[in-house]
Write an enzyme that holds these catalytic residues in place. Sequence first.
Site, PDB file in Angstrom:
ATOM      1  N   LYS A 142       0.819  -1.222   0.000  1.00 16.57           N
ATOM      2  CA  LYS A 142       0.000   0.000   0.000  1.00 16.57           C
ATOM      3  C   LYS A 142       0.856   1.277   0.000  1.00 16.57           C
ATOM      4  O   LYS A 142       2.062   1.222   0.282  1.00 16.57           O
ATOM      5  CB  LYS A 142      -0.937  -0.043   1.209  1.00 16.57           C
ATOM      6  CG  LYS A 142      -1.949  -1.202   1.158  1.00 16.57           C
ATOM      7  CD  LYS A 142      -2.937  -1.130   2.325  1.00 16.57           C
ATOM      8  CE  LYS A 142      -3.952  -2.266   2.250  1.00 16.57           C
ATOM      9  NZ  LYS A 142      -4.962  -2.164   3.345  1.00 16.57           N
ATOM     10  N   TYR A 174     -12.557  -2.113  -3.525  1.00 18.24           N
ATOM     11  CA  TYR A 174     -13.068  -2.111  -2.152  1.00 18.24           C
ATOM     12  C   TYR A 174     -14.589  -1.988  -2.078  1.00 18.24           C
ATOM     13  O   TYR A 174     -15.123  -1.607  -1.043  1.00 18.24           O
ATOM     14  CB  TYR A 174     -12.389  -1.011  -1.339  1.00 18.24           C
ATOM     15  CG  TYR A 174     -10.995  -1.400  -0.875  1.00 18.24           C
ATOM     16  CD1 TYR A 174     -10.795  -2.463   0.007  1.00 18.24           C
ATOM     17  CD2 TYR A 174      -9.874  -0.710  -1.310  1.00 18.24           C
ATOM     18  CE1 TYR A 174      -9.532  -2.822   0.445  1.00 18.24           C
ATOM     19  CE2 TYR A 174      -8.593  -1.059  -0.879  1.00 18.24           C
ATOM     20  CZ  TYR A 174      -8.443  -2.118   0.003  1.00 18.24           C
ATOM     21  OH  TYR A 174      -7.189  -2.472   0.427  1.00 18.24           O
ATOM     22  N   PHE A 182     -15.420   3.981   6.836  1.00 22.56           N
ATOM     23  CA  PHE A 182     -14.077   4.393   6.415  1.00 22.56           C
ATOM     24  C   PHE A 182     -13.853   4.238   4.912  1.00 22.56           C
ATOM     25  O   PHE A 182     -12.736   4.417   4.431  1.00 22.56           O
ATOM     26  CB  PHE A 182     -13.008   3.600   7.190  1.00 22.56           C
ATOM     27  CG  PHE A 182     -13.150   2.102   7.084  1.00 22.56           C
ATOM     28  CD1 PHE A 182     -12.664   1.409   5.988  1.00 22.56           C
ATOM     29  CD2 PHE A 182     -13.778   1.379   8.095  1.00 22.56           C
ATOM     30  CE1 PHE A 182     -12.795   0.031   5.883  1.00 22.56           C
ATOM     31  CE2 PHE A 182     -13.914  -0.010   8.002  1.00 22.56           C
ATOM     32  CZ  PHE A 182     -13.420  -0.678   6.887  1.00 22.56           C
ATOM     33  N   ARG A 222      -2.184 -14.321   4.753  1.00 23.06           N
ATOM     34  CA  ARG A 222      -2.921 -13.644   5.837  1.00 23.06           C
ATOM     35  C   ARG A 222      -2.138 -13.742   7.152  1.00 23.06           C
ATOM     36  O   ARG A 222      -2.082 -12.785   7.923  1.00 23.06           O
ATOM     37  CB  ARG A 222      -4.318 -14.246   6.005  1.00 23.06           C
ATOM     38  CG  ARG A 222      -5.230 -14.128   4.785  1.00 23.06           C
ATOM     39  CD  ARG A 222      -5.809 -12.770   4.556  1.00 23.06           C
ATOM     40  NE  ARG A 222      -6.700 -12.337   5.590  1.00 23.06           N
ATOM     41  CZ  ARG A 222      -7.396 -11.188   5.524  1.00 23.06           C
ATOM     42  NH1 ARG A 222      -7.283 -10.384   4.467  1.00 23.06           N
ATOM     43  NH2 ARG A 222      -8.182 -10.833   6.497  1.00 23.06           N
ATOM     44  N   THR A 233      -5.367  -6.906  10.923  1.00 22.80           N
ATOM     45  CA  THR A 233      -5.653  -5.636  10.247  1.00 22.80           C
ATOM     46  C   THR A 233      -5.091  -4.458  11.032  1.00 22.80           C
ATOM     47  O   THR A 233      -4.485  -3.550  10.455  1.00 22.80           O
ATOM     48  CB  THR A 233      -7.181  -5.473  10.085  1.00 22.80           C
ATOM     49  OG1 THR A 233      -7.711  -6.659   9.480  1.00 22.80           O
ATOM     50  CG2 THR A 233      -7.515  -4.263   9.221  1.00 22.80           C
ATOM     51  N   ARG A 262       2.537  -6.364   9.217  1.00 22.76           N
ATOM     52  CA  ARG A 262       1.847  -5.213   9.825  1.00 22.76           C
ATOM     53  C   ARG A 262       2.446  -4.834  11.179  1.00 22.76           C
ATOM     54  O   ARG A 262       2.532  -3.655  11.517  1.00 22.76           O
ATOM     55  CB  ARG A 262       0.357  -5.501   9.914  1.00 22.76           C
ATOM     56  CG  ARG A 262      -0.305  -5.353   8.517  1.00 22.76           C
ATOM     57  CD  ARG A 262      -1.675  -5.938   8.482  1.00 22.76           C
ATOM     58  NE  ARG A 262      -2.419  -5.564   7.272  1.00 22.76           N
ATOM     59  CZ  ARG A 262      -3.553  -6.153   6.908  1.00 22.76           C
ATOM     60  NH1 ARG A 262      -4.078  -7.111   7.640  1.00 22.76           N
ATOM     61  NH2 ARG A 262      -4.165  -5.767   5.801  1.00 22.76           N
ATOM     62  N   ASN A 294      -2.053   0.301   6.740  1.00 20.01           N
ATOM     63  CA  ASN A 294      -1.527  -0.950   7.290  1.00 20.01           C
ATOM     64  C   ASN A 294      -0.678  -1.742   6.283  1.00 20.01           C
ATOM     65  O   ASN A 294      -0.579  -2.958   6.364  1.00 20.01           O
ATOM     66  CB  ASN A 294      -2.646  -1.787   7.915  1.00 20.01           C
ATOM     67  CG  ASN A 294      -3.712  -2.176   6.917  1.00 20.01           C
ATOM     68  OD1 ASN A 294      -3.610  -1.870   5.740  1.00 20.01           O
ATOM     69  ND2 ASN A 294      -4.734  -2.864   7.397  1.00 20.01           N
ATOM     70  N   HIS A 310      -2.225  -5.496   1.590  1.00 20.37           N
ATOM     71  CA  HIS A 310      -3.510  -6.179   1.414  1.00 20.37           C
ATOM     72  C   HIS A 310      -3.230  -7.612   1.005  1.00 20.37           C
ATOM     73  O   HIS A 310      -2.289  -7.872   0.264  1.00 20.37           O
ATOM     74  CB  HIS A 310      -4.340  -5.516   0.302  1.00 20.37           C
ATOM     75  CG  HIS A 310      -5.442  -6.417  -0.218  1.00 20.37           C
ATOM     76  ND1 HIS A 310      -6.652  -6.507   0.398  1.00 20.37           N
ATOM     77  CD2 HIS A 310      -5.464  -7.299  -1.242  1.00 20.37           C
ATOM     78  CE1 HIS A 310      -7.401  -7.423  -0.247  1.00 20.37           C
ATOM     79  NE2 HIS A 310      -6.693  -7.907  -1.247  1.00 20.37           N
ATOM     80  N   GLU A 353      -9.634 -10.785  -7.692  1.00 23.07           N
ATOM     81  CA  GLU A 353      -8.719  -9.659  -7.508  1.00 23.07           C
ATOM     82  C   GLU A 353      -7.535  -9.737  -8.481  1.00 23.07           C
ATOM     83  O   GLU A 353      -7.137  -8.722  -9.062  1.00 23.07           O
ATOM     84  CB  GLU A 353      -8.237  -9.619  -6.056  1.00 23.07           C
ATOM     85  CG  GLU A 353      -9.361  -9.254  -5.083  1.00 23.07           C
ATOM     86  CD  GLU A 353      -8.982  -9.371  -3.617  1.00 23.07           C
ATOM     87  OE1 GLU A 353      -9.849  -9.142  -2.766  1.00 23.07           O
ATOM     88  OE2 GLU A 353      -7.813  -9.697  -3.313  1.00 23.07           O
TER      89      GLU A 353
HETATM   90  P1  GTP Z   1      -7.092  -6.047   3.454  1.00 23.26           P
HETATM   91  O1  GTP Z   1      -6.153  -7.174   3.207  1.00 23.26           O
HETATM   92  O2  GTP Z   1      -6.517  -4.702   3.076  1.00 23.26           O
HETATM   93  O3  GTP Z   1      -8.462  -6.290   2.872  1.00 23.26           O
HETATM   94  O4  GTP Z   1      -7.211  -5.986   5.039  1.00 23.26           O
HETATM   95  P2  GTP Z   1      -8.071  -6.885   5.999  1.00 23.26           P
HETATM   96  O5  GTP Z   1      -8.770  -7.959   5.242  1.00 23.26           O
HETATM   97  O6  GTP Z   1      -7.194  -7.253   7.128  1.00 23.26           O
HETATM   98  O7  GTP Z   1      -9.138  -5.837   6.522  1.00 23.26           O
HETATM   99  P3  GTP Z   1     -10.601  -5.473   5.957  1.00 23.26           P
HETATM  100  O8  GTP Z   1     -10.868  -6.214   4.688  1.00 23.26           O
HETATM  101  O9  GTP Z   1     -11.550  -5.625   7.098  1.00 23.26           O
HETATM  102  O10 GTP Z   1     -10.454  -3.926   5.652  1.00 23.26           O
HETATM  103  C1  GTP Z   1      -9.888  -3.513   4.427  1.00 23.26           C
HETATM  104  C2  GTP Z   1      -8.981  -2.338   4.668  1.00 23.26           C
HETATM  105  O11 GTP Z   1      -9.753  -1.245   5.110  1.00 23.26           O
HETATM  106  C3  GTP Z   1      -7.944  -2.530   5.782  1.00 23.26           C
HETATM  107  O12 GTP Z   1      -6.795  -3.197   5.372  1.00 23.26           O
HETATM  108  C4  GTP Z   1      -7.641  -1.096   6.159  1.00 23.26           C
HETATM  109  O13 GTP Z   1      -6.719  -0.506   5.236  1.00 23.26           O
HETATM  110  C5  GTP Z   1      -8.987  -0.436   5.988  1.00 23.26           C
HETATM  111  N1  GTP Z   1      -9.677  -0.362   7.270  1.00 23.26           N
HETATM  112  C6  GTP Z   1     -10.247  -1.376   7.981  1.00 23.26           C
HETATM  113  N2  GTP Z   1     -10.778  -0.927   9.131  1.00 23.26           N
HETATM  114  C7  GTP Z   1     -10.534   0.411   9.146  1.00 23.26           C
HETATM  115  C8  GTP Z   1     -10.827   1.456  10.062  1.00 23.26           C
HETATM  116  O14 GTP Z   1     -11.429   1.252  11.111  1.00 23.26           O
HETATM  117  N3  GTP Z   1     -10.404   2.724   9.712  1.00 23.26           N
HETATM  118  C9  GTP Z   1      -9.747   2.978   8.540  1.00 23.26           C
HETATM  119  N4  GTP Z   1      -9.363   4.222   8.266  1.00 23.26           N
HETATM  120  N5  GTP Z   1      -9.453   2.024   7.663  1.00 23.26           N
HETATM  121  C10 GTP Z   1      -9.828   0.770   7.965  1.00 23.26           C
HETATM  122 MG    MG Z   2      -9.927  -7.656   3.476  1.00 24.07          MG
END
Ligand code: GTP
Ligand code: MG
Length: 138
Positions: free
Chosen positions: A9, A49, A57, A85, A91, A102, A112, A115, A126
């Site tokens: 990212k 997304y 968010f 993962r 996350t 992370r 973070n 992805h 994807e």
């Molecule tokens: P990805 O691999 O990026 O999809 O991460 P993830 O699967 O661990 O998390 P998730 O799919 O729930 O959320 C996708 C992305 O949204 C996260 O990786 C973060 O970059 C962002 N995100 C998730 N929760 C928050 C939040 O509370 N605040 C903000 N600003 N961003 C968030």
């Molecule tokens: Mg995700």
Amino acid sequence: TERTFSIIKPDATKRNLTGKINAVIEDAGLRIVAQKRIRMSDAQAKKFYEVHSERPFYGELVEFMTSGPVVVQVLEGDNAVARYREVMGATNPEQAAPGTIRKLYANNVGENSVHGSDSLDNAKLEIAQFFTDAEIVG
Ligand code: GTP
Ligand code: MG
């Protein structure tokens, strides 16, 4: 063997962490079988997304993902989806296990650093959003 989709990212490319993150990926036994550095368009980020479009968010997330270069990748290995993962960590970096990408590098829950696909079906969708078959060399 399996393939998953990864994004390094903007917070990580900005801090010149692509090589360090790739080292963690390779040390975990995953192979980088496709990789390119791109600037995500607003439309690409919104589509990517879309599952989070109702989350509070979403706007911030799309803005962040288009704020600088990203490196999109295809990773290959045994149980690649679950393995990556694990390697990424939780996350929220505060909850991420030691040694995970992370924990090592993420700024916060939004910025973070990486992805990774959350299922094999999503990995396929994807990967197809960013790579042609010819660009993936296993
Ligand atoms: P990805 O691999 O990026 O999809 O991460 P993830 O699967 O661990 O998390 P998730 O799919 O729930 O959320 C996708 C992305 O949204 C996260 O990786 C973060 O970059 C962002 N995100 C998730 N929760 C928050 C939040 O509370 N605040 C903000 N600003 N961003 C968030
Ligand atoms: Mg995700």
